[in-house]
Write a protein that holds these residues in place. Structure first.
Motif, PDB file in Angstrom:
ATOM      1  N   UNK A 131      41.809  37.690  45.174  1.00 40.00           N
ATOM      2  CA  UNK A 131      42.198  37.037  44.215  1.00 40.00           C
ATOM      3  C   UNK A 131      41.527  37.617  42.857  1.00 40.00           C
ATOM      4  N   UNK A 132      42.114  37.881  41.723  1.00 37.29           N
ATOM      5  CA  UNK A 132      41.516  38.305  40.591  1.00 37.29           C
ATOM      6  C   UNK A 132      41.129  37.269  39.689  1.00 37.29           C
ATOM      7  N   UNK A 133      40.716  37.674  38.560  1.00 37.02           N
ATOM      8  CA  UNK A 133      40.004  36.494  37.634  1.00 37.02           C
ATOM      9  C   UNK A 133      41.149  35.711  36.958  1.00 37.02           C
ATOM     10  N   UNK A 134      40.862  34.465  37.121  1.00 40.85           N
ATOM     11  CA  UNK A 134      41.719  33.410  36.424  1.00 40.85           C
ATOM     12  C   UNK A 134      41.752  33.544  35.110  1.00 40.85           C
ATOM     13  N   UNK A 135      42.873  33.486  34.363  1.00 38.45           N
ATOM     14  CA  UNK A 135      43.006  33.535  32.953  1.00 38.45           C
ATOM     15  C   UNK A 135      44.140  32.657  32.389  1.00 38.45           C
ATOM     16  N   UNK A 139      48.954  29.717  33.106  1.00 37.40           N
ATOM     17  CA  UNK A 139      47.705  30.419  33.831  1.00 37.40           C
ATOM     18  C   UNK A 139      48.204  31.289  34.474  1.00 37.40           C
ATOM     19  N   UNK A 140      47.293  32.344  34.696  1.00 31.64           N
ATOM     20  CA  UNK A 140      47.508  33.522  35.192  1.00 31.64           C
ATOM     21  C   UNK A 140      46.559  33.652  36.432  1.00 31.64           C
ATOM     22  N   UNK A 141      47.398  33.844  37.635  1.00 35.76           N
ATOM     23  CA  UNK A 141      46.195  33.968  38.815  1.00 35.76           C
ATOM     24  C   UNK A 141      46.609  35.240  39.484  1.00 35.76           C
ATOM     25  N   UNK A 142      46.240  36.599  38.970  1.00 33.77           N
ATOM     26  CA  UNK A 142      46.365  37.970  39.518  1.00 33.77           C
ATOM     27  C   UNK A 142      45.926  38.070  41.116  1.00 33.77           C
ATOM     28  N   UNK A 156      38.735  34.658  30.522  1.00 31.51           N
ATOM     29  CA  UNK A 156      37.942  33.964  31.800  1.00 31.51           C
ATOM     30  C   UNK A 156      37.895  32.456  31.643  1.00 31.51           C
ATOM     31  N   UNK A 157      38.918  31.956  32.257  1.00 31.86           N
ATOM     32  CA  UNK A 157      39.035  30.475  32.409  1.00 31.86           C
ATOM     33  C   UNK A 157      38.307  29.606  33.432  1.00 31.86           C
ATOM     34  N   UNK A 158      37.932  30.526  34.389  1.00 34.76           N
ATOM     35  CA  UNK A 158      37.346  30.154  35.632  1.00 34.76           C
ATOM     36  C   UNK A 158      35.852  29.932  35.397  1.00 34.76           C
ATOM     37  N   UNK A 159      35.574  28.939  35.373  1.00 41.54           N
ATOM     38  CA  UNK A 159      33.820  28.657  35.319  1.00 41.54           C
ATOM     39  C   UNK A 159      33.063  28.496  36.504  1.00 41.54           C
ATOM     40  N   UNK A 160      33.854  28.510  37.810  1.00 39.01           N
ATOM     41  CA  UNK A 160      33.207  28.813  39.119  1.00 39.01           C
ATOM     42  C   UNK A 160      32.903  30.038  39.219  1.00 39.01           C
ATOM     43  N   UNK A 161      32.076  30.251  40.232  1.00 45.47           N
ATOM     44  CA  UNK A 161      31.552  31.584  40.522  1.00 45.47           C
ATOM     45  C   UNK A 161      31.613  31.851  41.974  1.00 45.47           C
ATOM     46  N   UNK A 162      32.050  33.264  42.056  1.00 46.74           N
ATOM     47  CA  UNK A 162      32.214  33.417  43.615  1.00 46.74           C
ATOM     48  C   UNK A 162      33.214  32.645  44.311  1.00 46.74           C
ATOM     49  N   UNK A 163      34.253  32.350  43.855  1.00 46.85           N
ATOM     50  CA  UNK A 163      35.313  31.370  44.309  1.00 46.85           C
ATOM     51  C   UNK A 163      36.499  32.241  44.604  1.00 46.85           C
ATOM     52  N   UNK A 164      36.653  33.321  44.159  1.00 46.57           N
ATOM     53  CA  UNK A 164      37.836  34.148  44.648  1.00 46.57           C
ATOM     54  C   UNK A 164      37.517  35.131  45.712  1.00 46.57           C
ATOM     55  N   UNK A 213      36.121  38.523  51.981  1.00 49.68           N
ATOM     56  CA  UNK A 213      35.504  39.026  50.652  1.00 49.68           C
ATOM     57  C   UNK A 213      35.391  37.493  49.812  1.00 49.68           C
ATOM     58  N   UNK A 214      34.339  37.736  49.121  1.00 46.60           N
ATOM     59  CA  UNK A 214      33.990  36.742  48.204  1.00 46.60           C
ATOM     60  C   UNK A 214      33.891  37.380  46.804  1.00 46.60           C
ATOM     61  N   UNK A 215      34.575  37.301  45.897  1.00 48.22           N
ATOM     62  CA  UNK A 215      34.918  38.231  44.785  1.00 48.22           C
ATOM     63  C   UNK A 215      34.452  37.616  43.386  1.00 48.22           C
ATOM     64  N   UNK A 216      34.095  38.322  42.532  1.00 45.87           N
ATOM     65  CA  UNK A 216      33.896  37.789  40.796  1.00 45.87           C
ATOM     66  C   UNK A 216      34.106  38.928  40.079  1.00 45.87           C
ATOM     67  N   UNK A 217      34.814  38.398  38.860  1.00 46.86           N
ATOM     68  CA  UNK A 217      35.198  39.491  37.854  1.00 46.86           C
ATOM     69  C   UNK A 217      34.571  39.052  36.701  1.00 46.86           C
ATOM     70  N   UNK A 218      34.134  40.093  35.925  1.00 44.33           N
ATOM     71  CA  UNK A 218      33.726  40.134  34.440  1.00 44.33           C
ATOM     72  C   UNK A 218      34.588  40.527  33.713  1.00 44.33           C
TER      73      UNK A 218
END
Length: 237
Positions: free
Chosen positions: A93-97, A114-117, A55-63, A34-39
């Motif tokens: 992996x969830x959204x980095x915050x 940093x949170x990495x859910x 939303x600290x992660x500026x990369x896209x589709x890296x979770x 899976x390649x995931x992205x959270x808004x």
């Protein structure tokens, strides 16, 4: 996006066809990458001396993550329509915050946590599909997921805040999937796109106050399956 929902609606409309003459086409197991992205919104929440950056992660589709499933495929009479119920487990992996704060007022440097859910859920899918040829097929339908909430310690104030954020995932979420598959012998390969139809978090409580925190997800699934049972139907001859 409207076109995706239209196809999902067609998938749902095919489900009542289960009252017609059915036959079991296949039973299989599969695993997905899976390649995931959270808004997330809002992008920043102020909680007293703490600032929650959602939303600290500026990369896209890296979770990334994986999905493991068991499925059955039932043909609808002599037509090329079929239904495909699935039971699956997903871990992604969830959204980095992050949470930032000052230990003392006017301090030159602050603290950052940093949170990495990791999102873990059990899900049931009720998919409907259409055979486009001997090997190619289209599949779409709804998914109901049940999340497992993370339990974190809350001995300190910052740990209590972290626990509240991790615990914000709702118990149940509705999603939709749309995919294209290809069967090669006993191997069943497909690529799907999944989009949340309801948010998987809406708010969290901290120090007696409720803060709005909405998260929606989308992901691509690259799946490889193996058919434990495969009936050679007339449309494949």
């Amino acid at each position: 996006m409207k076109s995706i929902y239209s196809i999902l609606a067609l998938g749902l409309s095919a489900l009542p066809l289960t009252g017609q003459a059915q036959h079991l086409e296949a039973i299989g197991v599969s695993a997905s990458f899976n390649i995931s992205q959270t808004q997330a919104e809002p992008t920043q929440i102020q909680l007293g001396k703490y600032t929650f950056h959602t939303n600290d992660d500026n990369s896209r589709l890296d979770d990334t993550g994986n999905r493991y499933s068991v499925f059955a495929r039932f043909g609808m009479g002599e037509k090329r329509l079929f239904v495909q119920p699935e039971v699956a487990y997903t871990s992604v992996l969830g959204n980095q915050s992050s949470i930032s704060w000052l230990s003392v007022p006017d301090a030159p440097f602050g603290n950052v946590l940093y949170l990495y859910p990791r999102l873990r859920r059990v899900e049931v899918a009720a998919l409907a599909g259409l055979h486009l040829g001997r090997r190619l097929y289209l599949v779409a339908g709804p998914v109901l997921a049940r999340y497992r909430r993370e339990n974190r310690g809350s001995a300190t104030e910052i740990e209590a805040l972290q626990s509240a954020i991790y615990g914000s995932a709702v118990r149940y979420q509705a999603l939709g999937q749309l995919g294209l598959g290809w069967q090669l012998g006993r191997f069943d390969l497909n690529a799907r796109y999944e989009r949340s139809l309801t948010p998987y978090s809406r708010a969290f409580d901290f120090q007696g106050q409720t803060y709005a925190f909405r998260q929606r997800s989308g992901q691509a699934l690259l799946t490889a399956g193996f058919l434990l049972y495969d009936k050679h139907c007339p449309w494949r001859r």
